[in-house]
Design a protein around this motif. Structure first.
Motif, PDB file in Angstrom:
ATOM      1  N   ALA A  34      28.398 -35.956-100.356  1.00  0.00           N
ATOM      2  CA  ALA A  34      27.924 -35.160 -99.210  1.00  0.00           C
ATOM      3  C   ALA A  34      26.444 -35.419 -98.953  1.00  0.00           C
ATOM      4  CB  ALA A  34      28.188 -33.675 -99.464  1.00  0.00           C
ATOM      5  N   ASP A  35      25.644 -35.466-100.014  1.00  0.00           N
ATOM      6  CA  ASP A  35      24.207 -35.732 -99.843  1.00  0.00           C
ATOM      7  C   ASP A  35      23.970 -37.127 -99.268  1.00  0.00           C
ATOM      8  OD1 ASP A  35      23.542 -33.235-100.788  1.00  0.00           O
ATOM      9  OD2 ASP A  35      23.189 -33.919-102.849  1.00  0.00           O
ATOM     10  N   ILE A  36      24.699 -38.110 -99.799  1.00  0.00           N
ATOM     11  CA  ILE A  36      24.520 -39.498 -99.317  1.00  0.00           C
ATOM     12  C   ILE A  36      24.920 -39.608 -97.850  1.00  0.00           C
ATOM     13  CG2 ILE A  36      25.376 -41.858 -99.566  1.00  0.00           C
ATOM     14  CD1 ILE A  36      25.620 -41.262-102.610  1.00  0.00           C
ATOM     15  N   ARG A  38      25.117 -37.253 -95.538  1.00  0.00           N
ATOM     16  CA  ARG A  38      24.192 -36.512 -94.674  1.00  0.00           C
ATOM     17  C   ARG A  38      22.908 -37.311 -94.439  1.00  0.00           C
ATOM     18  NH1 ARG A  38      20.046 -33.251 -95.794  1.00  0.00           N
ATOM     19  NH2 ARG A  38      20.665 -33.018 -97.957  1.00  0.00           N
ATOM     20  N   ARG A  39      22.343 -37.853 -95.506  1.00  0.00           N
ATOM     21  CA  ARG A  39      21.094 -38.613 -95.351  1.00  0.00           C
ATOM     22  C   ARG A  39      21.303 -39.883 -94.508  1.00  0.00           C
ATOM     23  NH1 ARG A  39      18.713 -36.841-100.464  1.00  0.00           N
ATOM     24  NH2 ARG A  39      17.987 -34.771 -99.863  1.00  0.00           N
ATOM     25  N   ARG A  40      22.416 -40.559 -94.765  1.00  0.00           N
ATOM     26  CA  ARG A  40      22.679 -41.792 -94.017  1.00  0.00           C
ATOM     27  C   ARG A  40      22.889 -41.496 -92.541  1.00  0.00           C
ATOM     28  NH1 ARG A  40      25.276 -46.778 -95.509  1.00  0.00           N
ATOM     29  NH2 ARG A  40      23.953 -46.665 -97.320  1.00  0.00           N
ATOM     30  N   LEU A  41      23.677 -40.442 -92.220  1.00  0.00           N
ATOM     31  CA  LEU A  41      23.946 -40.120 -90.818  1.00  0.00           C
ATOM     32  C   LEU A  41      22.698 -39.597 -90.103  1.00  0.00           C
ATOM     33  CD1 LEU A  41      27.496 -38.508 -90.988  1.00  0.00           C
ATOM     34  CD2 LEU A  41      26.867 -40.764 -90.113  1.00  0.00           C
ATOM     35  N   GLU A  42      21.822 -38.926 -90.842  1.00  0.00           N
ATOM     36  CA  GLU A  42      20.575 -38.463 -90.232  1.00  0.00           C
ATOM     37  C   GLU A  42      19.690 -39.637 -89.818  1.00  0.00           C
ATOM     38  OE1 GLU A  42      18.752 -35.902 -93.113  1.00  0.00           O
ATOM     39  OE2 GLU A  42      19.900 -34.147 -92.484  1.00  0.00           O
ATOM     40  N   GLN A  43      19.846 -40.773 -90.496  1.00  0.00           N
ATOM     41  CA  GLN A  43      19.012 -41.945 -90.205  1.00  0.00           C
ATOM     42  C   GLN A  43      19.692 -42.943 -89.277  1.00  0.00           C
ATOM     43  OE1 GLN A  43      18.074 -43.523 -94.030  1.00  0.00           O
ATOM     44  NE2 GLN A  43      16.880 -41.717 -94.650  1.00  0.00           N
ATOM     45  N   ALA A  58      25.264 -35.083 -88.777  1.00  0.00           N
ATOM     46  CA  ALA A  58      25.224 -35.260 -90.225  1.00  0.00           C
ATOM     47  C   ALA A  58      25.620 -33.960 -90.933  1.00  0.00           C
ATOM     48  CB  ALA A  58      23.830 -35.705 -90.658  1.00  0.00           C
ATOM     49  N   TRP A  59      25.133 -32.828 -90.394  1.00  0.00           N
ATOM     50  CA  TRP A  59      25.471 -31.544 -91.004  1.00  0.00           C
ATOM     51  C   TRP A  59      26.963 -31.243 -90.878  1.00  0.00           C
ATOM     52  CZ3 TRP A  59      27.233 -27.056 -88.521  1.00  0.00           C
ATOM     53  CH2 TRP A  59      27.340 -25.929 -89.349  1.00  0.00           C
ATOM     54  N   LYS A  60      27.568 -31.545 -89.700  1.00  0.00           N
ATOM     55  CA  LYS A  60      28.992 -31.270 -89.490  1.00  0.00           C
ATOM     56  C   LYS A  60      29.867 -32.094 -90.435  1.00  0.00           C
ATOM     57  CE  LYS A  60      28.922 -29.899 -84.636  1.00  0.00           C
ATOM     58  NZ  LYS A  60      29.340 -30.279 -83.269  1.00  0.00           N
ATOM     59  N   MET A  68      34.808 -29.286 -99.769  1.00  0.00           N
ATOM     60  CA  MET A  68      35.636 -29.894-100.821  1.00  0.00           C
ATOM     61  C   MET A  68      35.010 -29.639-102.191  1.00  0.00           C
ATOM     62  SD  MET A  68      36.614 -33.447 -98.862  1.00  0.00           S
ATOM     63  CE  MET A  68      37.261 -34.251-100.281  1.00  0.00           C
ATOM     64  N   GLN A  69      33.686 -29.729-102.270  1.00  0.00           N
ATOM     65  CA  GLN A  69      32.982 -29.465-103.528  1.00  0.00           C
ATOM     66  C   GLN A  69      33.210 -28.015-103.969  1.00  0.00           C
ATOM     67  OE1 GLN A  69      28.716 -29.709-103.204  1.00  0.00           O
ATOM     68  NE2 GLN A  69      28.407 -29.510-105.415  1.00  0.00           N
ATOM     69  N   LYS A  70      33.093 -27.102-103.025  1.00  0.00           N
ATOM     70  CA  LYS A  70      33.299 -25.691-103.345  1.00  0.00           C
ATOM     71  C   LYS A  70      34.736 -25.434-103.791  1.00  0.00           C
ATOM     72  CE  LYS A  70      32.959 -21.106-101.305  1.00  0.00           C
ATOM     73  NZ  LYS A  70      32.686 -20.336-100.097  1.00  0.00           N
TER      74      LYS A  70
END
Length: 183
Positions: A34-36, A38-43, A58-60, A68-70
């Motif tokens: 999720a972190d990867i 989000r960061r990739r889509l933000e850029q 990126a947030w969506k 899924m993590q939760k």
């Protein structure tokens, strides 16, 4: 997997530990992905994007991975809850029932002992009060009729007969109650 092994303490413990560990690893991977993402889509801009479109997109997308993590974290918790419930409801139930039965029997015996003690005290009090001579205070109406009013030869003459029986001698109220001294 042997299904009969699930119905033992060790078998269920091993199963739940395996499932818990797998879900914990999955939750960690989903968080990292999720972190990867989000960061990739933000850029990564897409043609026609407006000012905050990259961050919102990126947030969506990363929000689904966070869900899924939760869910995997909750599944790991549920695996531990499964084992705890099995131990509480199946393995420890006979001991709890035996303890409850012993406690119930102890309470019952305590009640019976208390009842026996109360009966013994009552009987002792009755015997003591009947066997000890009681002094009557002057002017007090006695609880029992004095012996001079009872005729031991024929007890039926003490009370009037019902209609159609022998005629009893006429009596007054003073025949039934003791006469007070000093009046």
């Amino acid at each position: 997997m042997d299904i009969n092994a699930l119905f033992t303490d060790e078998g269920l413990r091993a199963f739940t530990a395996t499932v818990r560990d797998q879900h914990v690893r999955d939750a960690q991977q989903y968080g990292q992905i999720a972190d990867i993402v989000r960061r990739r889509l933000e850029q990564t801009p897409i043609e026609g994007d407006r000012w905050m479109a990259k961050k919102i997109r990126a947030w969506k997308v990363s929000r689904q991975l966070k869900a899924m993590q939760k869910a995997s974290g909750e599944a790991a918790s549920k695996a531990e809850a499964l084992y705890a419930t099995y131990v509480n409801e199946v393995l420890e139930l006979p001991q709890r029932r035996a303890a409850a039965e012993a406690k119930k029997l102890e309470r019952k015996q305590g009640r019976q002992a208390a009842l026996g003690a109360a009966v013994a005290k009552s009987l002792d009090k009755t015997v003591t009060s009947l066997s000890a001579p009681q002094e009557q205070a002057p002017g007090v109406v006695p609880q029992v009729r004095p012996a001079e009013f009872v005729t031991p030869d024929n007890p039926w003459n003490q009370w009037p007969m019902a209609a159609g029986g022998e005629q009893a001698p006429a009596r007054t109220i003073n025949d039934f109650f003791a006469k007070g001294e000093g009046r």
